[in-house]
Scaffold this active site. Structure first.
Site, PDB file in Angstrom:
ATOM      1  CG  ASP A 113     149.625  -3.722  73.294  1.00 63.45           C
ATOM      2  OD1 ASP A 113     150.171  -2.979  72.453  1.00 63.45           O
ATOM      3  OD2 ASP A 113     150.202  -4.702  73.799  1.00 63.45           O
ATOM      4  CG  ASP A 116     156.926   2.580  74.961  1.00 62.84           C
ATOM      5  OD1 ASP A 116     157.051   3.672  75.519  1.00 62.84           O
ATOM      6  OD2 ASP A 116     157.727   1.636  75.157  1.00 62.84           O
ATOM      7  CE  LYS A 144     154.564   2.491  78.606  1.00 60.28           C
ATOM      8  NZ  LYS A 144     155.785   1.660  78.680  1.00 60.28           N
ATOM      9  CG  ASP A 172     154.307  -9.824  76.886  1.00 60.84           C
ATOM     10  OD1 ASP A 172     154.133  -8.837  76.133  1.00 60.84           O
ATOM     11  OD2 ASP A 172     155.328 -10.529  76.844  1.00 60.84           O
ATOM     12  NE  ARG A 178     151.030 -12.141  75.535  1.00 62.98           N
ATOM     13  CZ  ARG A 178     151.735 -11.194  74.913  1.00 62.98           C
ATOM     14  NH1 ARG A 178     151.271  -9.972  74.864  1.00 62.98           N
ATOM     15  NH2 ARG A 178     152.889 -11.453  74.354  1.00 62.98           N
TER      16      ARG A 178
END
Ligand code: IMP
Ligand code: MG
Length: 193
Positions: A113, A116, A144, A172, A178
């Protein structure tokens, strides 16, 4: 397009929508084309393609992505957690079950997903490389701009987003949100405006 009704309980805590459901759907069509070209460049034949979603966050993303891919492919899950419960900083990637085996000579596509800190993708790529797949690539919906993740290989990125904690479309906070059809930020706790 059908979405959940306005003011649904799950929407009450959302501060701002960062990526709409329509933008996600459009970008996934492009990502599937990019991924298909990448697999062709890697010499993938249809029998050897394995898509490996990192559960649970990429559940919605992978289900939409595979429906845009014309290839014969297999799905094998990686069950990893890095943000247990209410944590908003990665606590380090941890395998919750052994990784699929038998990936030698396969063309493996990690699907996540969000990238990071990059810890999850870095860790999984190192582990999967030990099985000597024919090729290994990653596709993430969101990334990110974290300096510590700059060297983490990721061939396909849906959207570059600001360094904010986001939920929805599989992502989430404490197991919730979600099922939102878009990506948004959460209101600060106690903000009922
Ligand atoms: P990384 O290992 O720090 O790159 O984090 C990757 C994993 O952390 C993702 O697969 C997500 O499940 C989770 N994660 C990272 N950022 C967020 C966020 O903003 N919201 C929700 N989950 C996130
Ligand atoms: Mg995840």
């Amino acid at each position: 397009m059908t979405t959940i009704p306005g003011n649904a309980p799950v929407e009450a805590d959302i501060e701002r929508v960062l990526v709409t459901a329509d933008a996600i759907a459009d970008r996934i069509v492009e990502l599937a084309e990019e991924l298909g070209r990448g697999l062709t460049e890697s010499g993938a034949d249809d029998e050897g393609i394995v898509l490996m979603p990192v559960m649970t966050g990429s559940m919605l993303f992978v289900s939409d992505l595979v429906r845009q891919l014309p290839h014969k492919l297999r799905l094998e899950l990686a069950l990893v957690s890095s943000y247990p419960g209410t944590a908003k900083e990665s606590q380090g990637a941890k395998l919750n079950m052994p990784l699929p085996s038998g990936l030698a000579n396969r063309h493996v596509v990690l699907v996540d997903d969000i990238l990071d800190s990059g810890g999850t993708i870095r860790f999984l790529r190192e582990e999967l490389a030990k099985q000597a797949p024919a090729s290994l690539r990653s596709v993430v919906l969101l990334r990110k701009p974290r300096p510590d993740a700059a060297d983490v290989p990721c061939e396909h990125v849906g959207f570059e987003i600001p360094d904010e904690f986001v939920v929805g479309y599989g992502l989430d906070f404490d197991g919730l949100y979600r099922n939102l059809p878009y990506i948004g930020t959460l209101r600060p706790p106690g903000d009922t405006s």
